[in-house]
Scaffold this motif. Structure first.
Motif, PDB file in Angstrom:
ATOM      1  N   ALA A 229      -8.911  15.022   8.634  1.00 26.07           N
ATOM      2  CA  ALA A 229      -7.560  14.916   8.053  1.00 26.07           C
ATOM      3  C   ALA A 229      -7.021  13.500   8.176  1.00 26.07           C
ATOM      4  CB  ALA A 229      -6.623  15.910   8.737  1.00 26.07           C
ATOM      5  N   ILE A 230      -7.245  12.873   9.327  1.00 30.33           N
ATOM      6  CA  ILE A 230      -6.775  11.496   9.523  1.00 30.33           C
ATOM      7  C   ILE A 230      -7.438  10.560   8.522  1.00 30.33           C
ATOM      8  CG2 ILE A 230      -6.793   9.542  11.121  1.00 30.33           C
ATOM      9  CD1 ILE A 230      -6.567  11.610  13.416  1.00 30.33           C
ATOM     10  N   ALA A 231      -8.752  10.716   8.346  1.00 26.85           N
ATOM     11  CA  ALA A 231      -9.465   9.856   7.396  1.00 26.85           C
ATOM     12  C   ALA A 231      -8.917  10.039   5.984  1.00 26.85           C
ATOM     13  CB  ALA A 231     -10.961  10.158   7.433  1.00 26.85           C
TER      14      ALA A 231
ATOM     15  N   VAL B 136       0.292  17.382   7.258  1.00 26.18           N
ATOM     16  CA  VAL B 136       0.508  16.008   7.717  1.00 26.18           C
ATOM     17  C   VAL B 136       1.529  15.302   6.825  1.00 26.18           C
ATOM     18  CG1 VAL B 136      -0.557  13.745   8.053  1.00 26.18           C
ATOM     19  CG2 VAL B 136      -1.784  15.802   8.748  1.00 26.18           C
ATOM     20  N   LEU B 137       1.369  15.437   5.508  1.00 24.31           N
ATOM     21  CA  LEU B 137       2.261  14.727   4.592  1.00 24.31           C
ATOM     22  C   LEU B 137       3.658  15.339   4.569  1.00 24.31           C
ATOM     23  CD1 LEU B 137      -0.253  14.016   1.713  1.00 24.31           C
ATOM     24  CD2 LEU B 137       0.615  12.407   3.407  1.00 24.31           C
ATOM     25  N   HIS B 138       3.767  16.607   4.924  1.00 28.23           N
ATOM     26  CA  HIS B 138       5.102  17.184   5.094  1.00 28.23           C
ATOM     27  C   HIS B 138       5.779  16.601   6.331  1.00 28.23           C
ATOM     28  CE1 HIS B 138       8.404  19.964   5.570  1.00 28.23           C
ATOM     29  NE2 HIS B 138       7.957  20.271   6.775  1.00 28.23           N
ATOM     30  N   ARG B 139       5.033  16.508   7.441  1.00 28.27           N
ATOM     31  CA  ARG B 139       5.615  15.978   8.681  1.00 28.27           C
ATOM     32  C   ARG B 139       5.847  14.470   8.596  1.00 28.27           C
ATOM     33  NH1 ARG B 139       6.751  20.956  10.691  1.00 28.27           N
ATOM     34  NH2 ARG B 139       4.893  22.179  11.168  1.00 28.27           N
ATOM     35  N   TYR B 140       4.928  13.780   7.911  1.00 29.43           N
ATOM     36  CA  TYR B 140       4.977  12.314   7.821  1.00 29.43           C
ATOM     37  C   TYR B 140       4.809  11.921   6.350  1.00 29.43           C
ATOM     38  CZ  TYR B 140       4.217  12.602  12.861  1.00 29.43           C
ATOM     39  OH  TYR B 140       4.331  12.888  14.200  1.00 29.43           O
ATOM     40  N   PRO B 141       5.880  11.913   5.572  1.00 32.41           N
ATOM     41  CA  PRO B 141       5.777  11.666   4.128  1.00 32.41           C
ATOM     42  C   PRO B 141       5.179  10.315   3.753  1.00 32.41           C
ATOM     43  CG  PRO B 141       7.913  12.613   4.670  1.00 32.41           C
ATOM     44  CD  PRO B 141       7.260  12.251   5.972  1.00 32.41           C
ATOM     45  N   VAL B 142       5.281   9.320   4.640  1.00 35.14           N
ATOM     46  CA  VAL B 142       4.653   8.024   4.375  1.00 35.14           C
ATOM     47  C   VAL B 142       3.328   7.990   5.132  1.00 35.14           C
ATOM     48  CG1 VAL B 142       4.856   5.523   4.535  1.00 35.14           C
ATOM     49  CG2 VAL B 142       6.894   6.908   4.109  1.00 35.14           C
ATOM     50  N   PRO B 143       2.204   8.158   4.442  1.00 33.17           N
ATOM     51  CA  PRO B 143       0.917   8.248   5.150  1.00 33.17           C
ATOM     52  C   PRO B 143       0.520   6.910   5.749  1.00 33.17           C
ATOM     53  CG  PRO B 143       0.567   8.194   2.785  1.00 33.17           C
ATOM     54  CD  PRO B 143       2.051   8.293   2.984  1.00 33.17           C
ATOM     55  N   PRO B 144      -0.220   6.938   6.874  1.00 34.44           N
ATOM     56  CA  PRO B 144      -0.664   5.676   7.484  1.00 34.44           C
ATOM     57  C   PRO B 144      -1.708   5.000   6.614  1.00 34.44           C
ATOM     58  CG  PRO B 144      -1.735   7.532   8.549  1.00 34.44           C
ATOM     59  CD  PRO B 144      -0.726   8.119   7.598  1.00 34.44           C
ATOM     60  N   SER B 145      -1.765   3.687   6.694  1.00 42.52           N
ATOM     61  CA  SER B 145      -2.813   2.942   5.987  1.00 42.52           C
ATOM     62  C   SER B 145      -3.760   2.246   6.964  1.00 42.52           C
ATOM     63  CB  SER B 145      -2.178   1.904   5.054  1.00 42.52           C
ATOM     64  OG  SER B 145      -1.355   1.008   5.779  1.00 42.52           O
ATOM     65  N   LEU B 146      -3.489   2.399   8.261  1.00 43.60           N
ATOM     66  CA  LEU B 146      -4.343   1.824   9.296  1.00 43.60           C
ATOM     67  C   LEU B 146      -5.061   2.936  10.046  1.00 43.60           C
ATOM     68  CD1 LEU B 146      -1.858  -0.841  10.735  1.00 43.60           C
ATOM     69  CD2 LEU B 146      -3.753  -1.237   9.149  1.00 43.60           C
TER      70      LEU B 146
ATOM     71  N   ARG C 263      -3.766   3.906   2.147  1.00 43.93           N
ATOM     72  CA  ARG C 263      -4.246   2.609   1.669  1.00 43.93           C
ATOM     73  C   ARG C 263      -4.161   2.528   0.151  1.00 43.93           C
ATOM     74  NH1 ARG C 263      -9.538   2.576   5.653  1.00 43.93           N
ATOM     75  NH2 ARG C 263      -8.430   1.901   7.556  1.00 43.93           N
ATOM     76  N   LEU C 264      -4.517   3.616  -0.505  1.00 45.00           N
ATOM     77  CA  LEU C 264      -4.475   3.623  -1.964  1.00 45.00           C
ATOM     78  C   LEU C 264      -3.044   3.430  -2.463  1.00 45.00           C
ATOM     79  CD1 LEU C 264      -6.411   5.879  -4.349  1.00 45.00           C
ATOM     80  CD2 LEU C 264      -3.941   5.775  -4.596  1.00 45.00           C
ATOM     81  N   LEU C 265      -2.085   4.085  -1.808  1.00 47.73           N
ATOM     82  CA  LEU C 265      -0.705   3.995  -2.263  1.00 47.73           C
ATOM     83  C   LEU C 265      -0.109   2.610  -2.063  1.00 47.73           C
ATOM     84  CD1 LEU C 265       0.811   7.398  -1.075  1.00 47.73           C
ATOM     85  CD2 LEU C 265      -0.132   6.813  -3.310  1.00 47.73           C
ATOM     86  N   THR C 266      -0.658   1.864  -1.111  1.00 46.22           N
ATOM     87  CA  THR C 266      -0.089   0.549  -0.822  1.00 46.22           C
ATOM     88  C   THR C 266      -0.798  -0.582  -1.558  1.00 46.22           C
ATOM     89  OG1 THR C 266      -1.506   0.357   1.152  1.00 46.22           O
ATOM     90  CG2 THR C 266       0.707   1.245   1.468  1.00 46.22           C
TER      91      THR C 266
ATOM     92  N   PRO D 257       0.652  -2.668  16.589  1.00 45.86           N
ATOM     93  CA  PRO D 257       0.716  -2.853  15.131  1.00 45.86           C
ATOM     94  C   PRO D 257      -0.615  -2.650  14.417  1.00 45.86           C
ATOM     95  CG  PRO D 257       0.967  -4.956  16.282  1.00 45.86           C
ATOM     96  CD  PRO D 257       1.040  -3.887  17.333  1.00 45.86           C
ATOM     97  N   ALA D 258      -1.741  -2.641  15.154  1.00 43.80           N
ATOM     98  CA  ALA D 258      -3.040  -2.437  14.516  1.00 43.80           C
ATOM     99  C   ALA D 258      -3.393  -0.961  14.364  1.00 43.80           C
ATOM    100  CB  ALA D 258      -4.137  -3.136  15.326  1.00 43.80           C
ATOM    101  N   VAL D 259      -2.581  -0.078  14.918  1.00 43.50           N
ATOM    102  CA  VAL D 259      -2.875   1.354  14.953  1.00 43.50           C
ATOM    103  C   VAL D 259      -2.021   2.079  13.920  1.00 43.50           C
ATOM    104  CG1 VAL D 259      -2.695   3.447  16.369  1.00 43.50           C
ATOM    105  CG2 VAL D 259      -3.616   1.332  17.360  1.00 43.50           C
ATOM    106  N   GLY D 260      -2.651   2.969  13.137  1.00 42.43           N
ATOM    107  CA  GLY D 260      -1.916   3.715  12.128  1.00 42.43           C
ATOM    108  C   GLY D 260      -1.491   5.095  12.561  1.00 42.43           C
TER     109      GLY D 260
END
Length: 725
Positions: free
Chosen positions: A462-464, A307-317, A471-474, A391-394
């Motif tokens: 994986a999503i969780a 997931v982090l390879h495909r999407y380097p900026v992880p979702p926070s939502l 969230r932690l990174l932000t 915008p509410a969906v991560g």
């Protein structure tokens, strides 16, 4: 000597191992399949362009290369020595390599610390051999190193020829493991998903180079985007956290599976906090805070790395879920509860965009979204886009059957067309478990690099994980203000008696019961008269860490006569059990009102440093162990959010007519203890149990306090040094 004596990160030594310009294979033989012979063949197979020197005593040539018999005959300054020999000769070979100014070595041999007993001394000798030298060892008991970027394979297992990774496939994933089997598994699983692997490093026993050194190098390598780790022990915690900080600064994600979360601390601690906050728990809290996505299973390690390879900026939502079954909606909601995902409410705009495409008999559009009979194969793609634009969906999870005939490729192809327009992860979970998926379907999945599992529960785990990581990174870091301790610790011994501990807490703004220390029964009666009955008596001594077990506490004393009798009984009882005890006096305090009890504590791990603990208190702390381990620099708001993750959080909303406790006040106390631990390295443990929380807005009061000091703790790095200004 251990590698802990190496205080600094050494990425330059790792580079010489991973990107060698010259190599010596030491220990080659004429035996087919021997490690040295295989390693030489791998270098030949992949066309290594630099000089390769072979050292072997019983063979004159291997393939097209001539051998020499002595390490001392090698030219100076070779980058990498591959030690393909039995354990008994490794330490001497390393000393000779150091003398020839070789950059480092990979040691395949086992039979060192992992074997226990006398073999541990063999590893210590290996570590001693490089003490003070500019020389790095990977291993022993190492599976080898593979540089896929430049096609350099340092190993002893035959395989297919490597080709340098194409530039358009970089950056890739780097894998480091303290287990060869786990290294191969992770690499194979990711490669099967068309995830490019930049480097594969087998750390082995880490007699010298360790995870901290490897992460520090990979943090600065442009060919790496995500670092995946399997660890069983982190030998230099502070250096590891420093290396993770380098990765964070370079916008690189670190995912780690660390075995051993069931282990407890090996030595009994002075406080409840010390007993509960075992090695794994402290490690988990602090590496997560530093920027590591700590996963719990091998599946999650592979899934999250992809997931982090495909999407380097992880979702926070949290995600939205799309399915074609009402039953799957119910199952998904249960699974979300299990992994702590609270699905967001879909916007009216997204609801409208999806509802207009559904049959009249369809249920209302909510999260999860039930597309019912899927009347239009483009609907999955269009619903996904509508949800991803919310915008509410991560992220979005699609959990549907593949469908027979051309149905699967029919809904997948439109989906692949819209995915490049989205900036949020889209997960696909195709139901049906082992039922083979159509070849054209799988070819498109792999060609487009889509996130696919056969289990919605696996996808949700994986999503969780990546959402919590995002969230932690932000989050913003708290700026810790050092606590002013005055002279509260002056002349203190290993344990502060409660009355001194409470004086320290009072100086931090933490409420404690009204009371004073009495040197005699007469003084105790005067104090009680000033406070007002009922009162509590507690014998005070630095030698009395747990007063209740020693019979040194008396509650709810109603009058002067009772106080005089109880005072004498308490002191006599303590002296009978502890004849040599030095008693400071008896603490006289007013009885506190009832409320919800918490435990608030802190532990300074000898290697990791300080961490906080908070949970339900009183007798339940040891019975239920419903606690959270936290870094010291969380804000009160973040601490309150962590409190709501407790299993007993239902008590915080007025369970069965009870009061709503003042969580904000609890969080303020936890924050103050964090500042104290950051400011005062000589404190090893703190245990406030119970901290009684009254109704919302009515505050808290610390009824008991244990503060332990440690000589070793005084040398700890100040936690404030890790907190950005």
């Amino acid at each position: 000597m251990t590698n802990n004596s190496r205080p600094d990160l050494r990425p330059h030594l790792v580079k010489r191992l991973l990107k060698p310009r010259s190599i010596a294979v030491i220990g080659v033989s004429s035996k087919p399949g021997a490690p040295g012979q295989v390693c030489a063949a791998l270098l030949e197979r992949d066309g290594f362009s630099g000089p390769v020197h072979l050292v072997g005593r019983n063979v004159t040539e291997v393939g097209k290369r001539q051998t020499i018999t002595n390490i001392g005959d090698l030219p100076k300054g070779i980058d990498l020595a591959v030690l393909a020999m039995p354990a008994v000769g490794v330490a001497d070979a390393v000393r000779e390599c150091v003398a020839r100014e070789i950059g480092g070595a990979v040691v395949f041999a086992s039979g060192f610390a992992e074997a226990g007993g006398d073999a541990k001394s063999a590893q210590e000798a290996l570590t001693d051999a490089v003490a003070g030298a500019e020389f790095g060892i990977a291993g022993p008991n190492s599976f080898g190193l593979t540089n896929y970027v430049d096609a350099i394979d340092i190993g002893f297992i035959p395989g297919r020829r490597l080709e340098p990774l194409a530039a358009d496939r970089l950056p890739g994933v780097a894998i480091i493991a303290q287990s060869g089997a786990m290294l191969v598994h992770a690499q194979s699983a990711l490669a099967a998903r068309s995830v490019p692997i930049s480097y594969r490093l087998s750390a082995g026993n880490e007699a010298d180079l360790d995870l901290a050194d490897y992460v520090a190098y990979l943090a600065g390598d442009a060919a790496v985007g995500t670092i995946a780790l399997y660890a069983e022990h982190i030998r230099r915690p502070r250096q590891f956290l420093d290396a993770v900080a380098l990765a964070q600064d370079a916008n690189k994600n670190v995912v780690m599976l660390h075995a051993g979360r069931g282990q407890r601390a090996q030595q009994a601690a002075a406080s409840h906090t010390g007993a509960i906050a075992g090695d794994y728990a402290v490690m988990a809290a602090l590496v997560s805070d530093a920027g590591v996505l700590l996963v719990r299973t091998v599946e999650e390690l592979v899934d999250c790395a992809e997931v982090l390879h495909r999407y380097p900026v992880p979702p926070s939502l949290a995600p939205a879920v799309v399915t074609t079954s009402g039953a799957m909606c119910a199952v998904t909601l249960d699974a979300c509860d299990d992994v702590g995902l609270d699905l967001p409410v879909i916007s009216a705009q997204a609801q409208s965009a999806i509802m207009t495409r559904l049959p009249p008999f369809s249920p209302p559009v909510q999260n999860p979204v039930d597309l019912t009979s899927l009347p239009d194969l483009r609907l999955i793609a269009d619903a996904t886009k509508a949800l991803a634009d919310d915008p509410a969906v991560g992220s979005v999870l699609i959990a549907v059957p593949a469908g027979g005939g051309n149905m699967a490729i029919g809904w997948l192809r439109p989906l692949t067309e819209i995915l490049p327009t989205l900036d949020k992860p889209v997960f696909i979970s195709v139901l049906g478990e082992e039922e083979p998926l159509p070849d054209d379907f799988m070819a498109l999945i792999r060609a487009k690099g889509l996130l696919l599992t056969r289990s919605p529960e696996r996808s949700l785990r994986a999503i969780a994980a990546v959402t919590g990581y995002g969230r932690l990174l932000t989050r913003s870091r708290s700026h810790l203000v050092p606590a002013d301790l005055g002279d509260h610790l002056e002349g203190a011994s290993a344990i502060l008696p409660e009355w001194k501990g409470k004086a320290l807490l009072r100086s931090l703004g933490i409420d404690v019961p009204l009371g004073k220390l009495a040197a005699s029964a007469d003084e105790a009666t005067r104090i009680a008269a000033d406070i007002g009955y009922p009162v509590v008596l507690k014998v005070q001594s630095a030698q009395l860490a747990h007063k209740t077990e020693a019979g040194a506490v008396a509650l709810d004393i109603a009058d002067e006569k009772s106080l005089c009798r109880v005072h004498a009984d308490l002191v006599d009882r303590v002296r009978r059990h502890h004849p040599d005890i030095v008693i400071d006096g008896v603490l006289v305090e007013g009885m506190a009102s009832k409320g919800l009890e918490f435990v608030v504590g802190a532990k300074r791990d000898p290697q990791w440093g300080p961490a906080l603990l908070v949970g339900l208190g009183g007798i339940y702390v040891e019975l239920l162990r419903d606690v959270r381990l936290l870094p010291v620099d969380l804000t009160p708001e973040e601490i309150e959010a962590e409190l709501r993750q407790l299993k007993g959080a239902g008590l915080f909303d007025g369970f069965r007519g009870g009061n709503v406790p003042d969580l904000a006040a609890v969080a303020q106390v936890v924050s103050a203890i964090g500042c104290l631990m950051a400011s005062c390295p000589q404190i090893s443990e703190i245990d406030i149990n119970p901290l009684v929380a009254f109704g919302k807005g009515s505050g808290v009061i610390a009824l008991d306090a244990l503060i332990a000091l440690g000589a070793d703790a005084a040398t700890e790095t100040d936690a404030l040094a890790r907190v950005p200004a």
